[in-house]
Scaffold this motif. Structure first.
Motif, PDB file in Angstrom:
ATOM      1  N   LYS A 153      45.244  35.149  89.397  1.00 49.51           N
ATOM      2  CA  LYS A 153      44.407  33.989  89.011  1.00 49.51           C
ATOM      3  C   LYS A 153      43.768  33.502  89.973  1.00 49.51           C
ATOM      4  O   LYS A 153      44.334  33.510  91.155  1.00 49.51           O
ATOM      5  CB  LYS A 153      45.112  33.107  87.842  1.00 49.51           C
ATOM      6  N   VAL A 154      42.586  32.710  89.829  1.00 51.15           N
ATOM      7  CA  VAL A 154      42.048  31.784  90.536  1.00 51.15           C
ATOM      8  C   VAL A 154      41.949  30.491  90.112  1.00 51.15           C
ATOM      9  O   VAL A 154      42.229  30.343  89.145  1.00 51.15           O
ATOM     10  CB  VAL A 154      40.496  32.367  90.911  1.00 51.15           C
ATOM     11  N   PRO A 155      41.680  29.261  91.252  1.00 47.49           N
ATOM     12  CA  PRO A 155      41.754  27.936  90.728  1.00 47.49           C
ATOM     13  C   PRO A 155      40.735  27.777  89.582  1.00 47.49           C
ATOM     14  O   PRO A 155      39.756  28.434  89.408  1.00 47.49           O
ATOM     15  CB  PRO A 155      41.403  27.435  92.058  1.00 47.49           C
ATOM     16  N   PRO A 156      40.898  26.818  88.755  1.00 48.39           N
ATOM     17  CA  PRO A 156      40.091  26.493  87.753  1.00 48.39           C
ATOM     18  C   PRO A 156      38.792  26.151  88.077  1.00 48.39           C
ATOM     19  O   PRO A 156      38.667  25.340  89.092  1.00 48.39           O
ATOM     20  CB  PRO A 156      40.930  25.359  87.081  1.00 48.39           C
ATOM     21  N   GLY A 157      37.641  26.726  87.348  1.00 50.19           N
ATOM     22  CA  GLY A 157      36.282  26.388  87.664  1.00 50.19           C
ATOM     23  C   GLY A 157      35.782  27.361  88.831  1.00 50.19           C
ATOM     24  O   GLY A 157      34.700  27.582  88.861  1.00 50.19           O
ATOM     25  N   SER A 158      36.604  28.201  89.344  1.00 50.10           N
ATOM     26  CA  SER A 158      36.340  29.227  90.353  1.00 50.10           C
ATOM     27  C   SER A 158      35.569  30.510  89.357  1.00 50.10           C
ATOM     28  O   SER A 158      36.303  31.011  88.528  1.00 50.10           O
ATOM     29  CB  SER A 158      37.184  29.655  91.308  1.00 50.10           C
ATOM     30  N   THR A 159      34.694  31.122  90.090  1.00 45.88           N
ATOM     31  CA  THR A 159      33.829  32.372  89.317  1.00 45.88           C
ATOM     32  C   THR A 159      34.554  33.802  90.141  1.00 45.88           C
ATOM     33  O   THR A 159      33.936  34.723  89.771  1.00 45.88           O
ATOM     34  CB  THR A 159      32.275  32.224  89.429  1.00 45.88           C
ATOM     35  N   GLU A 160      35.093  33.303  91.156  1.00 49.39           N
ATOM     36  CA  GLU A 160      35.636  34.564  91.932  1.00 49.39           C
ATOM     37  C   GLU A 160      36.753  35.414  91.080  1.00 49.39           C
ATOM     38  O   GLU A 160      37.150  34.935  90.104  1.00 49.39           O
ATOM     39  CB  GLU A 160      36.115  34.299  93.230  1.00 49.39           C
ATOM     40  N   LYS A 161      36.920  36.586  91.615  1.00 48.30           N
ATOM     41  CA  LYS A 161      38.016  37.525  91.201  1.00 48.30           C
ATOM     42  C   LYS A 161      38.814  37.271  92.023  1.00 48.30           C
ATOM     43  O   LYS A 161      38.944  36.931  93.370  1.00 48.30           O
ATOM     44  CB  LYS A 161      37.516  39.062  91.060  1.00 48.30           C
ATOM     45  N   PRO A 162      40.527  37.607  91.595  1.00 49.78           N
ATOM     46  CA  PRO A 162      41.355  37.449  92.678  1.00 49.78           C
ATOM     47  C   PRO A 162      41.383  38.311  93.777  1.00 49.78           C
ATOM     48  O   PRO A 162      41.746  37.878  94.900  1.00 49.78           O
ATOM     49  CB  PRO A 162      42.759  37.888  91.601  1.00 49.78           C
ATOM     50  N   VAL A 244      43.568  39.163 101.590  1.00 49.06           N
ATOM     51  CA  VAL A 244      43.823  39.650 100.406  1.00 49.06           C
ATOM     52  C   VAL A 244      44.098  38.744  99.346  1.00 49.06           C
ATOM     53  O   VAL A 244      43.672  38.320  98.228  1.00 49.06           O
ATOM     54  CB  VAL A 244      44.806  40.871 100.220  1.00 49.06           C
ATOM     55  N   ALA A 245      45.247  37.675  99.715  1.00 51.22           N
ATOM     56  CA  ALA A 245      45.716  36.598  98.938  1.00 51.22           C
ATOM     57  C   ALA A 245      45.131  35.343  99.981  1.00 51.22           C
ATOM     58  O   ALA A 245      46.151  34.612 100.575  1.00 51.22           O
ATOM     59  CB  ALA A 245      47.076  36.627  98.807  1.00 51.22           C
ATOM     60  N   PRO A 246      43.911  34.907 100.027  1.00 51.91           N
ATOM     61  CA  PRO A 246      43.316  34.300 101.051  1.00 51.91           C
ATOM     62  C   PRO A 246      43.601  32.701 100.920  1.00 51.91           C
ATOM     63  O   PRO A 246      44.106  32.127  99.600  1.00 51.91           O
ATOM     64  CB  PRO A 246      41.578  34.349 100.962  1.00 51.91           C
ATOM     65  N   GLY A 251      47.089  27.419  96.613  1.00 46.90           N
ATOM     66  CA  GLY A 251      47.382  26.683  95.562  1.00 46.90           C
ATOM     67  C   GLY A 251      47.717  26.917  94.075  1.00 46.90           C
ATOM     68  O   GLY A 251      48.100  26.248  93.414  1.00 46.90           O
ATOM     69  N   VAL A 252      47.064  28.142  93.917  1.00 48.75           N
ATOM     70  CA  VAL A 252      47.100  28.473  92.312  1.00 48.75           C
ATOM     71  C   VAL A 252      48.492  28.495  91.687  1.00 48.75           C
ATOM     72  O   VAL A 252      48.622  27.749  90.687  1.00 48.75           O
ATOM     73  CB  VAL A 252      46.464  29.886  92.318  1.00 48.75           C
ATOM     74  N   LEU A 253      49.498  29.276  92.347  1.00 50.57           N
ATOM     75  CA  LEU A 253      50.809  28.995  91.541  1.00 50.57           C
ATOM     76  C   LEU A 253      51.480  27.741  91.534  1.00 50.57           C
ATOM     77  O   LEU A 253      51.842  27.340  90.373  1.00 50.57           O
ATOM     78  CB  LEU A 253      51.642  30.000  92.174  1.00 50.57           C
ATOM     79  N   LYS A 254      51.283  26.944  92.566  1.00 55.29           N
ATOM     80  CA  LYS A 254      52.113  25.867  92.698  1.00 55.29           C
ATOM     81  C   LYS A 254      51.405  24.917  91.683  1.00 55.29           C
ATOM     82  O   LYS A 254      51.758  23.840  91.086  1.00 55.29           O
ATOM     83  CB  LYS A 254      51.716  25.368  94.011  1.00 55.29           C
ATOM     84  N   SER A 255      49.688  24.852  91.612  1.00 58.48           N
ATOM     85  CA  SER A 255      49.133  23.826  90.923  1.00 58.48           C
ATOM     86  C   SER A 255      49.514  24.121  89.367  1.00 58.48           C
ATOM     87  O   SER A 255      49.233  23.163  88.561  1.00 58.48           O
ATOM     88  CB  SER A 255      47.677  23.867  91.243  1.00 58.48           C
ATOM     89  N   MET A 256      49.673  25.191  88.971  1.00 56.08           N
ATOM     90  CA  MET A 256      50.146  25.821  87.464  1.00 56.08           C
ATOM     91  C   MET A 256      51.240  25.801  86.997  1.00 56.08           C
ATOM     92  O   MET A 256      51.711  25.392  85.904  1.00 56.08           O
ATOM     93  CB  MET A 256      49.122  27.094  87.353  1.00 56.08           C
ATOM     94  N   LEU A 257      52.253  25.883  88.198  1.00 55.48           N
ATOM     95  CA  LEU A 257      53.397  26.197  87.819  1.00 55.48           C
ATOM     96  C   LEU A 257      54.589  24.953  88.107  1.00 55.48           C
ATOM     97  O   LEU A 257      55.635  24.849  87.932  1.00 55.48           O
ATOM     98  CB  LEU A 257      54.211  27.274  88.374  1.00 55.48           C
ATOM     99  N   GLY A 258      53.869  24.033  89.064  1.00 54.36           N
ATOM    100  CA  GLY A 258      54.536  22.820  89.539  1.00 54.36           C
ATOM    101  C   GLY A 258      55.687  22.998  90.518  1.00 54.36           C
ATOM    102  O   GLY A 258      55.509  23.808  91.333  1.00 54.36           O
ATOM    103  N   ASP A 259      56.869  22.167  90.154  1.00 52.48           N
ATOM    104  CA  ASP A 259      58.098  22.061  91.017  1.00 52.48           C
ATOM    105  C   ASP A 259      58.733  23.485  91.116  1.00 52.48           C
ATOM    106  O   ASP A 259      59.597  23.576  91.902  1.00 52.48           O
ATOM    107  CB  ASP A 259      58.732  20.789  90.633  1.00 52.48           C
TER     108      ASP A 259
END
Length: 295
Positions: A153-162, A244-246, A251-259
């Motif tokens: 997934k990409v950060p919320p609001g981004s229109t890019e593909k992973p 590839v994972a730039p 921060g995608v996983l951390k922001s969505m799954l937290g601690d």
């Protein structure tokens, strides 16, 4: 007696130095087959101690991690590397597979190896199977390391593909043996290796049938089925120069799954990671694994 004591002390110092600085090897690697239904999985294992299961990158073998596994073994772990279907002696149906199918293969290996939950490491494409294993079989997993991993997934609001089309071309082209070597080196540098690191180590070792089956699984399995890795703790091990994972997606996983998610960045590492920074990769995995096994 004083001379003998001094001699023994000198021998002990030499032995300790050799133990500390000797390069890790896989000379004690053991290979066996795990079978279930119409599937057979080749498993390479080494060492004794708490179990770490390592899953390789897209279309590649677990033998890419010989050096990493050697370092982990030296730190007191048992390292298990199942080969994906289509590589080595691993075989089974290759058509219309999902990531659930690849995770099921790993689950069979874990059940064969250990009665207790383990730490699983998924590098690049392998991170999908690692997270799916934790989601489908939480009883088998105490922690997940995702290394050089696209979150899916990409950060919320981004229109890019992973992973955009240009990078997908480089990833697929790197292992396309029909292309000239120089073109493949261009793709390897672009997608897999940090500037200054030698991409030639990955000119070989590609398995097209596995690449295609894993690619189909990635494209047809909904991301939300594996995204959160169940409820397992996660180490998100990132390459500083991974294209590839730039970094903009780091921060995608951390922001969505937290601690539940810890983030560690390896310097001078791209997407290949293991051939670039094997010691740093092993040290990060070992630190995380020790923490999970201590709980």
């Amino acid at each position: 007696m004083k001379f003998l004591s001094s001699l023994m002390f000198g021998v002990a110092i030499c032995f300790a130095s050799a133990t500390t600085f000797a390069a890790p090897t896989s000379t004690l690697l053991k290979t066996e087959l795990v079978r279930y239904d119409n599937v057979q999985i080749e498993v390479n294992s080494q060492g004794t101690g708490p179990v770490i299961v390592m899953l390789p990158s897209l279309g590649r073998s677990g033998r890419d991690y010989d050096e990493v596994a050697g370092y982990l073994q030296a730190q007191g772990f048992r390292v298990i590397r199942p080969e994906p279907r289509g590589i080595g002696l691993s075989k089974g149906p290759m058509e219309n597979l999902s990531i659930h199918d690849f995770a099921r293969d790993v689950a069979a290996v874990v059940e064969h190896e250990s009665k207790d939950p383990i730490v699983v490491v998924g590098h690049a494409w392998g991170n999908f199977a690692a997270r799916m294993l934790a989601a489908d079989r939480p009883d088998l997993v105490r922690g997940v390391v995702i290394a050089a991993a696209s979150a899916g997934k990409v950060p919320p609001g981004s229109t890019e593909k992973p992973i955009n089309a240009e990078m997908r071309q480089a990833i697929d082209g790197a292992g396309d043996m029909s292309l000239p070597e120089e073109q493949r080196l261009i793709y390897l540098r672009k997608a897999f290796f940090a500037p200054g690191n030698d991409p030639r180590v990955w000119l070989d070792g590609w398995h097209q049938a596995t690449h295609d089956a894993q690619g189909h699984a990635r494209n047809t399995t909904p991301v939300d089925e594996y995204f959160g890795a169940g409820n397992a703790p996660i180490l998100d091990l990132q390459g500083e120069a991974d294209t590839v994972a730039p970094r903009r997606f780091s921060g995608v996983l951390k922001s969505m799954l937290g601690d539940r998610v810890q983030v560690e960045v390896l310097k001078n590492s791209g997407h290949a990671m293991a051939p670039e920074q094997p010691k740093a990769m092993a040290d990060a995995i070992a630190k995380f694994a020790r923490a999970q096994y201590a709980q």
